[in-house]
Design a protein around this motif. Structure first.
Motif, PDB file in Angstrom:
ATOM      1  N   LYS A 412       0.695  -1.256  -0.026  1.00 42.37           N
ATOM      2  CA  LYS A 412      -0.123  -0.132  -0.011  1.00 42.37           C
ATOM      3  C   LYS A 412       0.941   1.154   0.031  1.00 42.37           C
ATOM      4  O   LYS A 412       0.745   2.046  -0.959  1.00 42.37           O
ATOM      5  CB  LYS A 412      -0.728   0.085   1.057  1.00 42.37           C
ATOM      6  CG  LYS A 412      -2.229   0.473   1.163  1.00 42.37           C
ATOM      7  CD  LYS A 412      -3.300  -0.004   2.105  1.00 42.37           C
ATOM      8  CE  LYS A 412      -4.002   1.296   2.700  1.00 42.37           C
ATOM      9  NZ  LYS A 412      -4.628   0.883   3.960  1.00 42.37           N
ATOM     10  N   LYS A 416       1.628   4.166  -3.046  1.00 41.76           N
ATOM     11  CA  LYS A 416       1.346   5.451  -2.871  1.00 41.76           C
ATOM     12  C   LYS A 416       2.555   5.972  -3.220  1.00 41.76           C
ATOM     13  O   LYS A 416       2.626   7.303  -3.811  1.00 41.76           O
ATOM     14  CB  LYS A 416       0.819   5.610  -1.353  1.00 41.76           C
ATOM     15  CG  LYS A 416      -0.077   6.817  -1.264  1.00 41.76           C
ATOM     16  CD  LYS A 416      -0.789   6.641   0.180  1.00 41.76           C
ATOM     17  CE  LYS A 416      -2.273   6.710  -0.121  1.00 41.76           C
ATOM     18  NZ  LYS A 416      -3.067   6.366   1.156  1.00 41.76           N
ATOM     19  N   ARG A 419       3.023   6.561  -6.993  1.00 42.94           N
ATOM     20  CA  ARG A 419       2.064   7.409  -7.810  1.00 42.94           C
ATOM     21  C   ARG A 419       2.615   8.767  -7.452  1.00 42.94           C
ATOM     22  O   ARG A 419       2.522   9.832  -8.191  1.00 42.94           O
ATOM     23  CB  ARG A 419       0.794   7.045  -7.265  1.00 42.94           C
ATOM     24  CG  ARG A 419       0.051   5.842  -7.818  1.00 42.94           C
ATOM     25  CD  ARG A 419      -1.398   5.543  -7.566  1.00 42.94           C
ATOM     26  NE  ARG A 419      -1.681   5.573  -6.169  1.00 42.94           N
ATOM     27  CZ  ARG A 419      -1.509   4.777  -5.469  1.00 42.94           C
ATOM     28  NH1 ARG A 419      -1.308   3.511  -6.098  1.00 42.94           N
ATOM     29  NH2 ARG A 419      -1.969   4.708  -4.306  1.00 42.94           N
ATOM     30  N   TRP A 420       2.888   9.021  -6.208  1.00 39.57           N
ATOM     31  CA  TRP A 420       3.332  10.398  -5.721  1.00 39.57           C
ATOM     32  C   TRP A 420       4.687  10.914  -6.656  1.00 39.57           C
ATOM     33  O   TRP A 420       4.602  11.950  -7.233  1.00 39.57           O
ATOM     34  CB  TRP A 420       3.523  10.396  -4.293  1.00 39.57           C
ATOM     35  CG  TRP A 420       3.889  11.550  -3.638  1.00 39.57           C
ATOM     36  CD1 TRP A 420       3.294  12.775  -3.408  1.00 39.57           C
ATOM     37  CD2 TRP A 420       5.304  11.921  -3.206  1.00 39.57           C
ATOM     38  NE1 TRP A 420       3.863  13.983  -3.122  1.00 39.57           N
ATOM     39  CE2 TRP A 420       5.199  13.489  -3.025  1.00 39.57           C
ATOM     40  CE3 TRP A 420       6.363  11.293  -3.518  1.00 39.57           C
ATOM     41  CZ2 TRP A 420       6.359  14.117  -2.338  1.00 39.57           C
ATOM     42  CZ3 TRP A 420       7.817  12.044  -2.949  1.00 39.57           C
ATOM     43  CH2 TRP A 420       7.516  13.382  -2.573  1.00 39.57           C
ATOM     44  N   LYS A 423       4.012  11.490 -10.387  1.00 37.35           N
ATOM     45  CA  LYS A 423       3.333  12.814 -10.663  1.00 37.35           C
ATOM     46  C   LYS A 423       4.171  13.715 -10.313  1.00 37.35           C
ATOM     47  O   LYS A 423       4.272  14.687 -11.142  1.00 37.35           O
ATOM     48  CB  LYS A 423       2.232  12.570  -9.643  1.00 37.35           C
ATOM     49  CG  LYS A 423       0.936  13.832  -9.986  1.00 37.35           C
ATOM     50  CD  LYS A 423      -0.298  13.447  -9.305  1.00 37.35           C
ATOM     51  CE  LYS A 423      -0.987  14.766  -8.967  1.00 37.35           C
ATOM     52  NZ  LYS A 423      -1.483  14.647  -7.819  1.00 37.35           N
ATOM     53  N   LYS A 447      -4.520   8.211 -10.087  1.00 36.84           N
ATOM     54  CA  LYS A 447      -4.650   9.296  -9.060  1.00 36.84           C
ATOM     55  C   LYS A 447      -4.726   8.342  -7.860  1.00 36.84           C
ATOM     56  O   LYS A 447      -4.474   8.710  -6.923  1.00 36.84           O
ATOM     57  CB  LYS A 447      -6.067   9.908  -9.015  1.00 36.84           C
ATOM     58  CG  LYS A 447      -5.930  10.878 -10.256  1.00 36.84           C
ATOM     59  CD  LYS A 447      -7.190  11.921 -10.128  1.00 36.84           C
ATOM     60  CE  LYS A 447      -7.177  12.914 -11.253  1.00 36.84           C
ATOM     61  NZ  LYS A 447      -7.474  12.170 -12.430  1.00 36.84           N
ATOM     62  N   GLU A 448      -5.665   7.170  -7.888  1.00 41.13           N
ATOM     63  CA  GLU A 448      -5.417   6.414  -6.685  1.00 41.13           C
ATOM     64  C   GLU A 448      -5.142   4.746  -6.814  1.00 41.13           C
ATOM     65  O   GLU A 448      -5.471   4.595  -8.329  1.00 41.13           O
ATOM     66  CB  GLU A 448      -7.097   6.626  -6.027  1.00 41.13           C
ATOM     67  CG  GLU A 448      -8.037   6.388  -6.944  1.00 41.13           C
ATOM     68  CD  GLU A 448      -9.529   6.871  -6.806  1.00 41.13           C
ATOM     69  OE1 GLU A 448      -9.463   7.484  -5.671  1.00 41.13           O
ATOM     70  OE2 GLU A 448     -10.407   6.497  -7.464  1.00 41.13           O
ATOM     71  N   SER A 449      -5.083   4.095  -5.819  1.00 38.94           N
ATOM     72  CA  SER A 449      -4.998   2.560  -6.298  1.00 38.94           C
ATOM     73  C   SER A 449      -6.251   2.061  -6.404  1.00 38.94           C
ATOM     74  O   SER A 449      -7.329   2.565  -6.178  1.00 38.94           O
ATOM     75  CB  SER A 449      -4.363   1.740  -5.097  1.00 38.94           C
ATOM     76  OG  SER A 449      -5.008   1.863  -4.097  1.00 38.94           O
ATOM     77  N   THR A 451      -7.465  -0.619  -4.648  1.00 37.25           N
ATOM     78  CA  THR A 451      -7.949  -0.744  -3.407  1.00 37.25           C
ATOM     79  C   THR A 451      -8.936   0.665  -2.984  1.00 37.25           C
ATOM     80  O   THR A 451      -9.933   0.644  -2.531  1.00 37.25           O
ATOM     81  CB  THR A 451      -7.060  -1.164  -2.284  1.00 37.25           C
ATOM     82  OG1 THR A 451      -6.161  -2.204  -2.634  1.00 37.25           O
ATOM     83  CG2 THR A 451      -7.463  -1.692  -1.016  1.00 37.25           C
ATOM     84  N   GLU A 452      -8.171   1.619  -3.037  1.00 36.59           N
ATOM     85  CA  GLU A 452      -8.663   2.902  -2.776  1.00 36.59           C
ATOM     86  C   GLU A 452     -10.036   3.400  -3.315  1.00 36.59           C
ATOM     87  O   GLU A 452     -11.060   3.579  -2.861  1.00 36.59           O
ATOM     88  CB  GLU A 452      -7.966   4.199  -2.723  1.00 36.59           C
ATOM     89  CG  GLU A 452      -6.676   4.008  -1.680  1.00 36.59           C
ATOM     90  CD  GLU A 452      -5.403   4.993  -2.359  1.00 36.59           C
ATOM     91  OE1 GLU A 452      -4.756   5.426  -1.279  1.00 36.59           O
ATOM     92  OE2 GLU A 452      -5.380   5.537  -3.717  1.00 36.59           O
ATOM     93  N   TRP A 453      -9.998   3.055  -4.797  1.00 37.24           N
ATOM     94  CA  TRP A 453     -11.066   3.003  -5.577  1.00 37.24           C
ATOM     95  C   TRP A 453     -12.353   2.224  -5.280  1.00 37.24           C
ATOM     96  O   TRP A 453     -13.407   2.746  -5.020  1.00 37.24           O
ATOM     97  CB  TRP A 453     -10.705   2.884  -7.045  1.00 37.24           C
ATOM     98  CG  TRP A 453     -11.609   2.947  -8.043  1.00 37.24           C
ATOM     99  CD1 TRP A 453     -12.085   3.996  -8.818  1.00 37.24           C
ATOM    100  CD2 TRP A 453     -12.813   1.941  -8.448  1.00 37.24           C
ATOM    101  NE1 TRP A 453     -13.331   3.766  -9.606  1.00 37.24           N
ATOM    102  CE2 TRP A 453     -13.642   2.360  -9.215  1.00 37.24           C
ATOM    103  CE3 TRP A 453     -12.791   0.571  -8.250  1.00 37.24           C
ATOM    104  CZ2 TRP A 453     -14.667   1.542 -10.041  1.00 37.24           C
ATOM    105  CZ3 TRP A 453     -13.815  -0.262  -8.661  1.00 37.24           C
ATOM    106  CH2 TRP A 453     -14.846   0.200  -9.582  1.00 37.24           C
ATOM    107  N   LYS A 456     -14.174   3.321  -1.851  1.00 38.10           N
ATOM    108  CA  LYS A 456     -14.818   4.399  -2.343  1.00 38.10           C
ATOM    109  C   LYS A 456     -16.136   3.816  -2.867  1.00 38.10           C
ATOM    110  O   LYS A 456     -17.153   4.351  -2.505  1.00 38.10           O
ATOM    111  CB  LYS A 456     -14.083   5.469  -2.978  1.00 38.10           C
ATOM    112  CG  LYS A 456     -14.259   6.893  -2.566  1.00 38.10           C
ATOM    113  CD  LYS A 456     -13.346   7.996  -2.995  1.00 38.10           C
ATOM    114  CE  LYS A 456     -12.400   7.531  -4.145  1.00 38.10           C
ATOM    115  NZ  LYS A 456     -11.523   8.621  -4.727  1.00 38.10           N
TER     116      LYS A 456
END
Lengths: 461, 194
Positions: A412, A416, A419-420, A423, A447-449, A451-453, A456
């Motif tokens: 995780k 993150k 991706r950061w 970008k 924008k997100e992983s 798991t995050e998607w 949500k």
């Protein structure tokens, strides 16, 4: 020759890739030959696939009885008046050739194409013994004049342009400067080599197939150079790997239908010459060479590579070979099949070759004897990694990857961070230290992983 | 231990358990198609010529090669071209032969090849060293594929045998096809239908 010693495929391919136009030309030429192969195969319609299957089974059977067939071949060849020699490795092979030359007090010979003698580095060895070897296949003669080795087993100088050959012939054979017409240059070589055929008393040839049942062997050429050499010489030495055996004469019907169609898209080579007995008053020698073949026979996963009939179809179709050139494989046999044979000869020196593939499987699809080439390349990777032959950078990266993937928390955080970084600081990944970035654009970071998607979106429902 | 025995021992040790030999028989008595033979031969750079009834082979050859100075054959019926001294001649001396005439045992429709052995050639290098090759073929001998070809050869004895399919050729310079690499620059098959 050791022009590529110590280099790996990626580094040598990078060198070849510097001239983009040439790479594209090389790629297109080989793809054109691949298309000719397709047409030739399709011309046999529904006969083609069963023919491949049969060839593959005949070879599998032969390999499973190889010691018996070798003995049978030896007995029949000797009864035909052929002298049979056995060589455990390249060194012994070269010494046998040299002893025959010494016995006849010969210092100049002609040789037609034999990838086995390339594998054994015979030319280099004989040069040190003061022997003048003339390669008589046009393509081989071109690379020989240029002090190179063949870059393709069927098309030795496929990497040469006619302008360069014109210049080479001008320097070595006295053709007029600036002449690049292939017909003119071929005739220049014809005149030059005819004199050699008429004056050399010993000729070396390779062997395409040897028949246990009859003790004869078959040599296939388009140019007729093997025949010109062998028939005009007093002594003919034929060199073959022990895997070239087939049980019966009638099996030639299967293999000769497949060989040229797979190689160049021709229905058959111009000459398929069957040598059974020495001509009256002359000598015929055959050298049976192991050089690692019996070891490969014992490697269950790689045994099938010994079915190879050296047509080169896997080269022509390979997206890596077409764009990296034959010399990037730093082995007498380049391309996909060479990448399976080479680690058997020297695992440390050739550890990079099974990685010189996309594993797309096109090689296996065109192979006339149905060798599972891409699967064996994959299997070699497993063996090489287990034996500790992986490149260091890859080992570190793989270990880091394994740790990350087996630890959900770390996975995780790493995602993150990645991706950061992509970008805000794309140069952190898109740089020369990241080999993946070569010739590629890095993708847009999400924008997100997932798991995050998922958390949500699924929680809303 | 000699290398021979060491190699045989290693092979025996490492070869897998015996696998069956596919015993497919190709005993079809199919006849080869003359159209297919001729078209394939032309496709690989050769020439097919159908002899008409009563047409004289030697006259045809002299029409095709009006400028040929040295024309040879080891077949006595070729009259003025017969190479009487074929058993004793130094083979290298054939290097200025313009046209060699040979008799083919049979032809193969699928690839335009003809089969000859040392018995037909007498001189192994003859079909390779000449500038132009002419082969005489009986139309009734054409077989469809290489399977029937080897059926026909069977267990025949020969010192040397060769399938010849068209003129000597190379495409080693940028894949441009050039006829006449080391051997004949042309190959003509004269097909007799009677």
């Amino acid at each position: 020759m050791s022009q590529a010693a110590g280099k790996d495929h990626a580094a040598l391919a990078e060198k070849f890739n510097k001239d983009e136009e040439r790479v594209n030309w090389h790629d297109r030429t080989l793809w054109w030959i691949r298309q000719k192969r397709d047409k030739a195969a399709w011309s046999l319609g529904e006969e083609w696939e069963p023919l491949r299957e049969e060839a593959s089974k005949i070879k599998a059977h032969t390999l499973s009885n190889l010691s018996e067939y070798l003995t049978e071949f030896e007995k029949n060849a000797q009864a035909n008046g052929i002298t049979v020699h056995w060589a455990a490795d390249a060194k012994e092979h070269n010494q046998i050739v040299n002893s025959i030359l010494t016995e006849h007090k010969i210092q100049q010979i002609v040789k037609s194409k034999s990838m086995l003698t390339e594998e054994c580095h015979l030319n280099e060895y004989l040069k040190h013994q003061g022997i003048d070897v003339i390669d008589t296949d046009l393509g081989e003669r071109i690379v020989q004049l240029a002090d190179e080795t063949p870059s393709h087993i069927v098309l030795p100088c496929i990497h040469w342009k006619k302008e360069e050959i014109g210049e080479l012939f001008h320097r070595h054979l006295g053709s007029p400067e600036g002449v690049i017409d292939p017909a003119f240059l071929t005739n220049t070589a014809r005149v030059h080599l005819r004199e050699k055929f008429l004056t050399r008393r010993i000729a070396i040839t390779g062997v395409n197939f040897a028949i246990a049942e009859t003790g004869e062997f078959v040599v296939c050429t388009n140019e007729g150079n093997a025949d010109m050499g062998a028939h005009l010489a007093d002594v003919h030495i034929a060199c073959m790997g022990i895997e070239k055996l087939i049980p019966k004469r009638k099996h030639l019907g299967v293999f000769l239908r497949l060989l040229a169609r797979s190689a160049t898209g021709q229905p058959i080579t111009t000459y398929s010459s069957h040598f059974k007995k020495p001509k009256e008053g002359k000598q015929l020698h055959i050298i049976l060479v192991d050089n690692g073949r019996s070891t490969q026979l014992g490697r269950e996963d790689f045994r099938n590579s010994l079915k190879c009939i050296r047509c080169g179809a896997c080269f022509n179709t390979c997206p890596v070979y077409r764009r990296s050139g034959g010399h990037s494989y730093h082995n007498a046999i380049a391309g996909p099949i060479g990448s399976i044979l080479a680690p058997n000869l020297d695992m440390r020196q050739n550890k990079d070759l099974p990685f010189a593939s996309t594993l797309c499987g096109s090689c296996s699809n065109v192979c006339p004897v149905k060798i599972n080439i891409h699967e064996q390349l994959y299997q070699w990777r497993q063996v090489l990694t287990e034996e500790g032959h992986q490149p260091a950078a890859k080992t570190v990266a793989m270990r880091a990857m394994a740790t990350t993937l087996s630890n959900p928390g770390l996975f995780k955080v790493a995602g993150k961070a990645g991706r950061w970084a992509m970008k805000l600081m794309p140069f952190m990944v898109s740089n020369q230290f990241n080999p993946w970035f070569k010739e590629r654009e890095m993708p847009e970071p999400p924008k997100e992983s997932f798991t995050e998607w998922y958390q949500k979106n699924r929680k809303k429902k | 231990m000699s290398s021979r025995n060491a190699i045989l021992a290693a092979v025996k040790r490492n070869q897998p358990a015996a696998l069956p030999l596919p015993e497919k028989e190709y005993t079809s008595a199919r006849k080869g198609d003359i159209e297919k033979f001729s078209a394939t031969l032309e496709g690989i750079g050769g020439k097919a010529y159908m002899l008409k009834e009563g047409e004289d082979v030697l006259a045809v050859i002299s029409t095709i090669f009006p400028e040929a100075r040295r024309v040879v054959s080891v077949d006595e019926s070729m009259e003025i071209h017969y190479l009487k001294e074929h058993l004793t001649i130094v083979h290298h001396s054939l290097q200025d032969v313009d046209v060699a005439i040979i008799n083919a045992q049979f032809g193969v429709a699928e690839n335009g090849a003809i089969w000859v052995t040392e018995d037909d050639l007498k001189i192994r290098v003859l079909p390779f060293i000449c500038e132009h090759l002419v082969a005489i073929l009986d139309v009734n001998t054409i077989v469809p594929t290489m399977h029937e070809a080897y059926n026909r050869i069977g267990s025949a004895e020969y010192g040397f045998g060769v399938f010849i399919a068209g003129p000597s050729k190379t495409a080693d310079i940028e894949q441009s096809l050039v006829l006449g690499a080391h051997g004949p620059k042309s190959m003509t098959v004269l097909i007799k239908s009677l």
